[in-house]
Write a protein that holds these residues in place. Structure first.
Motif, PDB file in Angstrom:
ATOM      1  N   ASN A  24     108.612  62.201 -29.364  1.00 13.74           N
ATOM      2  CA  ASN A  24     109.384  61.385 -28.793  1.00 13.74           C
ATOM      3  C   ASN A  24     109.170  60.017 -28.775  1.00 13.74           C
ATOM      4  OD1 ASN A  24     112.315  62.774 -28.220  1.00 13.74           O
ATOM      5  ND2 ASN A  24     110.747  64.082 -27.397  1.00 13.74           N
ATOM      6  N   TYR A  25     107.855  59.631 -28.831  1.00 13.54           N
ATOM      7  CA  TYR A  25     107.455  58.286 -28.666  1.00 13.54           C
ATOM      8  C   TYR A  25     107.817  57.243 -29.998  1.00 13.54           C
ATOM      9  CZ  TYR A  25     104.122  54.387 -28.893  1.00 13.54           C
ATOM     10  OH  TYR A  25     103.483  53.104 -29.151  1.00 13.54           O
ATOM     11  N   ALA A  59     105.699  67.384 -26.988  1.00 17.14           N
ATOM     12  CA  ALA A  59     107.100  66.779 -27.054  1.00 17.14           C
ATOM     13  C   ALA A  59     107.261  65.442 -26.697  1.00 17.14           C
ATOM     14  CB  ALA A  59     107.871  67.756 -26.354  1.00 17.14           C
ATOM     15  N   VAL A 101     113.027  68.908 -31.932  1.00 18.66           N
ATOM     16  CA  VAL A 101     112.248  67.914 -30.910  1.00 18.66           C
ATOM     17  C   VAL A 101     112.327  66.862 -31.405  1.00 18.66           C
ATOM     18  CG1 VAL A 101     110.084  67.601 -29.604  1.00 18.66           C
ATOM     19  CG2 VAL A 101     110.812  69.856 -29.813  1.00 18.66           C
ATOM     20  N   ALA A 102     112.808  65.690 -30.952  1.00 15.52           N
ATOM     21  CA  ALA A 102     112.940  64.420 -31.216  1.00 15.52           C
ATOM     22  C   ALA A 102     113.777  64.407 -32.688  1.00 15.52           C
ATOM     23  CB  ALA A 102     111.530  63.636 -31.490  1.00 15.52           C
TER      24      ALA A 102
END
Length: 254
Positions: free
Chosen positions: A110-111, A106, A136-137
């Motif tokens: 999100n990077y 996760a 997620v993201a």
């Protein structure tokens, strides 16, 4: 838009040494920072310092790219950004799948640096049915049953494994069988892959152990330096206070 399935980086065919290839991202990061500050040119010494290498090695590396700079002026920052990005294959779109959407997966999803560096997260994949459809993201997680279809439909050639160690090899085998030829492995295990498949391993525990080694060595050097700093007369007096076998007597003489 081009995908990783139909294009490969030019570094292999141009005979650039692997050690040089490993340093190109360091140069690119330093050059990108200069570009963002609107710096037009940079000397080899300045760029080498920013990248953490020596200037002679930098000039040698750039000679493989056919870039020699201008005496008295240095290197054109924007041109080098383009040149290194082209060599690394970052002037095209590279769809990536991340398998294993636990805490680490996760965090990777999100990077924010993927898109700006030529990578697009095409899919997030996890074996837990309860994760399916969960965003997620901003990307819905898909079940591992769909892995092969996702790779085929998105032309994926780069896979990221962020699963527990016990599941990593099976995931790797499926990725390779589906056509993935480059894998970034965050699982704490060594993967077995056939010829033609590149694996890069990121093991945080190993990096921490290496740092612990250096900390221990520095502590030993400091202790040795402290001993050396004790005056010789004090060390000699300490020696005379010891017994015949080098031990401190249980009862000190009056």
């Amino acid at each position: 838009m081009a995908t990783g399935r139909t294009h490969r980086p030019a570094t292999r065919s141009r005979g650039i040494p692997e050690a040089t290839v490993a340093r190109l991202p360091l140069y690119l990061r330093a050059l990108t920072a200069l570009s963002e500050r609107s710096v037009p040119t940079v000397s080899s010494e300045e760029l080498a310092a920013a990248a953490g290498v020596n200037s002679a090695k930098l000039r040698k590396d750039f000679s493989y790219l056919g870039s020699y700079g201008t005496r008295g002026v240095g290197y054109d920052v924007e041109y080098l950004v383009y040149q290194i990005s082209r060599e690394l294959g970052l002037t095209q779109d590279w769809p990536v799948v991340i398998v294993g959407i636990g805490n680490l997966g996760a965090a990777l999803a999100n990077y924010g640096g993927f898109a700006s560096r030529g990578f697009r997260v095409a899919a997030l994949i996890d074996a837990d049915p309860a994760m399916a459809g969960r965003p997620v993201a901003g990307i819905p997680v898909q079940h591992t049953d769909e892995l092969e279809a996702i790779i085929r439909d998105n032309g994926v050639s780069i896979g990221v494994i962020a699963t527990p160690a016990g599941a990593a090899q099976q995931v790797c085998d499926r990725l390779v069988a589906a056509g993935v030829t480059s894998i970034l492995n965050f699982a704490p295990t060594v993967l077995s892959v056939p010829d033609g498949v590149d694996v890069r391993k990121v093991d945080l525990s190993i990096e921490l152990q290496i740092l612990a080694f250096h900390e221990q060595r520095k502590a030993g050097e400091e202790a040795a330096a402290g001993t050396a700093a004790v005056p010789a007369a004090t060390r000699e007096q300490s020696a005379t206070d010891q017994g015949p076998d080098g031990d401190v007597p249980a009862v000190m003489p009056a």
